[in-house]
Motif scaffolding. Structure first.
Motif, PDB file in Angstrom:
ATOM      1  N   LEU A  90       0.772  -1.107  -0.022  1.00 49.11           N
ATOM      2  CA  LEU A  90      -0.003  -0.077   0.002  1.00 49.11           C
ATOM      3  C   LEU A  90       0.848   1.226  -0.064  1.00 49.11           C
ATOM      4  O   LEU A  90       0.202   2.248   0.177  1.00 49.11           O
ATOM      5  CB  LEU A  90      -0.867   0.071   1.082  1.00 49.11           C
ATOM      6  N   ALA A  91       2.062   1.258  -0.150  1.00 47.72           N
ATOM      7  CA  ALA A  91       3.123   2.421  -0.238  1.00 47.72           C
ATOM      8  C   ALA A  91       2.778   3.342  -1.321  1.00 47.72           C
ATOM      9  O   ALA A  91       2.475   2.604  -2.332  1.00 47.72           O
ATOM     10  CB  ALA A  91       4.293   2.004  -0.186  1.00 47.72           C
ATOM     11  N   ALA A  92       2.650   4.487  -1.068  1.00 48.38           N
ATOM     12  CA  ALA A  92       2.863   5.471  -1.867  1.00 48.38           C
ATOM     13  C   ALA A  92       1.683   5.287  -3.001  1.00 48.38           C
ATOM     14  O   ALA A  92       2.058   5.434  -4.151  1.00 48.38           O
ATOM     15  CB  ALA A  92       4.183   5.594  -2.562  1.00 48.38           C
ATOM     16  N   SER A  93       0.428   5.626  -2.684  1.00 50.73           N
ATOM     17  CA  SER A  93      -0.643   5.962  -3.670  1.00 50.73           C
ATOM     18  C   SER A  93      -1.987   6.336  -2.966  1.00 50.73           C
ATOM     19  O   SER A  93      -1.663   6.747  -1.894  1.00 50.73           O
ATOM     20  CB  SER A  93      -0.958   4.583  -4.470  1.00 50.73           C
ATOM     21  N   ASP A  94      -2.934   6.296  -3.611  1.00 50.98           N
ATOM     22  CA  ASP A  94      -4.091   6.911  -3.067  1.00 50.98           C
ATOM     23  C   ASP A  94      -5.184   5.569  -3.254  1.00 50.98           C
ATOM     24  O   ASP A  94      -5.063   4.730  -4.303  1.00 50.98           O
ATOM     25  CB  ASP A  94      -4.636   8.142  -3.569  1.00 50.98           C
ATOM     26  N   TYR A  95      -5.934   5.405  -2.324  1.00 51.79           N
ATOM     27  CA  TYR A  95      -6.794   4.080  -2.130  1.00 51.79           C
ATOM     28  C   TYR A  95      -8.386   4.731  -1.589  1.00 51.79           C
ATOM     29  O   TYR A  95      -8.691   5.939  -1.039  1.00 51.79           O
ATOM     30  CB  TYR A  95      -6.459   3.407  -1.000  1.00 51.79           C
ATOM     31  N   ILE A  96      -9.191   3.967  -2.077  1.00 52.22           N
ATOM     32  CA  ILE A  96     -10.591   3.981  -1.505  1.00 52.22           C
ATOM     33  C   ILE A  96     -10.764   3.057  -0.433  1.00 52.22           C
ATOM     34  O   ILE A  96     -10.665   2.003  -0.177  1.00 52.22           O
ATOM     35  CB  ILE A  96     -11.747   3.451  -2.456  1.00 52.22           C
ATOM     36  N   GLY A 111     -17.431   5.583   2.025  1.00 54.65           N
ATOM     37  CA  GLY A 111     -16.260   5.295   1.079  1.00 54.65           C
ATOM     38  C   GLY A 111     -15.845   6.970   0.710  1.00 54.65           C
ATOM     39  O   GLY A 111     -16.314   7.932   0.775  1.00 54.65           O
ATOM     40  N   GLY A 112     -14.388   6.778   0.705  1.00 53.14           N
ATOM     41  CA  GLY A 112     -13.752   7.980   0.449  1.00 53.14           C
ATOM     42  C   GLY A 112     -12.216   7.666  -0.218  1.00 53.14           C
ATOM     43  O   GLY A 112     -11.681   6.460   0.341  1.00 53.14           O
ATOM     44  N   VAL A 113     -11.575   8.648  -0.987  1.00 57.79           N
ATOM     45  CA  VAL A 113     -10.300   8.553  -1.341  1.00 57.79           C
ATOM     46  C   VAL A 113      -9.557   9.125  -0.481  1.00 57.79           C
ATOM     47  O   VAL A 113      -9.508  10.162   0.122  1.00 57.79           O
ATOM     48  CB  VAL A 113      -9.907   9.016  -2.585  1.00 57.79           C
ATOM     49  N   VAL A 114      -8.256   8.194   0.236  1.00 59.55           N
ATOM     50  CA  VAL A 114      -7.256   8.651   1.086  1.00 59.55           C
ATOM     51  C   VAL A 114      -5.825   8.283   0.500  1.00 59.55           C
ATOM     52  O   VAL A 114      -5.731   7.201   0.017  1.00 59.55           O
ATOM     53  CB  VAL A 114      -7.692   8.075   2.253  1.00 59.55           C
ATOM     54  N   GLU A 115      -5.029   8.945   0.895  1.00 60.85           N
ATOM     55  CA  GLU A 115      -3.428   8.494   0.706  1.00 60.85           C
ATOM     56  C   GLU A 115      -3.027   7.520   1.659  1.00 60.85           C
ATOM     57  O   GLU A 115      -3.535   7.466   2.937  1.00 60.85           O
ATOM     58  CB  GLU A 115      -2.628   9.759   0.631  1.00 60.85           C
ATOM     59  N   THR A 116      -2.044   6.821   1.254  1.00 56.37           N
ATOM     60  CA  THR A 116      -1.777   5.701   2.197  1.00 56.37           C
ATOM     61  C   THR A 116      -1.336   6.157   3.322  1.00 56.37           C
ATOM     62  O   THR A 116      -1.922   5.376   4.531  1.00 56.37           O
ATOM     63  CB  THR A 116      -0.339   5.324   1.781  1.00 56.37           C
ATOM     64  N   ALA A 117      -0.799   7.363   3.829  1.00 55.40           N
ATOM     65  CA  ALA A 117      -0.470   7.664   5.391  1.00 55.40           C
ATOM     66  C   ALA A 117      -1.584   8.166   5.861  1.00 55.40           C
ATOM     67  O   ALA A 117      -1.757   8.216   7.257  1.00 55.40           O
ATOM     68  CB  ALA A 117       0.318   9.122   5.165  1.00 55.40           C
TER      69      ALA A 117
END
Length: 151
Positions: A90-96, A111-117
């Motif tokens: 899951l490093a360095a991207s954006d996810y739902i 549901g929402g889009v978030v960055e890995t951190a």
């Protein structure tokens, strides 16, 4: 909260040539080393390593909310990943990140889009909602299933 891989029993079936969610034998190919996350070890499949491409439904049974989509797996047996730490894949991207109820249906508004951190913080926030039993982490670009998060 813990990150959860596809169950080993399911993965071993796919690795042995068992049919995927579309009733097809998984495709065997070689990883290009970039963008091929294994949904079992929760790591990236190394370049030139054997890889399976298949349709997977990460739900116990078909129903209107039980999405089926493409995933990658290591072609050879790998150890199940998961636990409290953020998976390497899951490093360095954006996810739902999206919540599901005990009935395995989407809890609307989660549901929402978030960055890995921000995945862990978003998961903690969503688990405050008693309607949410578990979460899926999916690709924000292609909606591909990555892993599950349990309380």
């Amino acid at each position: 909260m813990r990150f959860v891989a596809i169950p080993t029993k399911v993965v071993r079936s796919y690795q042995a040539g068992g049919l995927d969610a579309n009733g097809q034998v998984p495709e065997r190919t070689l990883s290009d080393g970039a963008g091929n996350p294994c949904r079992h070890c929760l790591g990236m499949i190394p370049e030139a390593a054997g890889m399976l491409v298949l349709a997977h439904r990460p739900f116990p049974a078909p129903q209107p909310y039980a999405e089926v989509g493409p995933i990658f797996l290591c072609a050879d047996a790998c150890a199940a990943g998961g636990g409290e730490a953020m998976p390497a894949m899951l490093a360095a991207s954006d996810y739902i990140v999206r919540g599901y109820g005990a009935d395995d249906r989407i809890v609307y508004g989660t549901g929402g889009v978030v960055e890995t951190a921000a995945i862990a913080a978003r998961a903690r926030e969503l688990f405050k909602d008693a309607r949410v039993s578990y979460l899926h982490v999916r690709s924000a670009r292609n909606n591909c299933y990555q892993c599950r998060i349990d309380r």
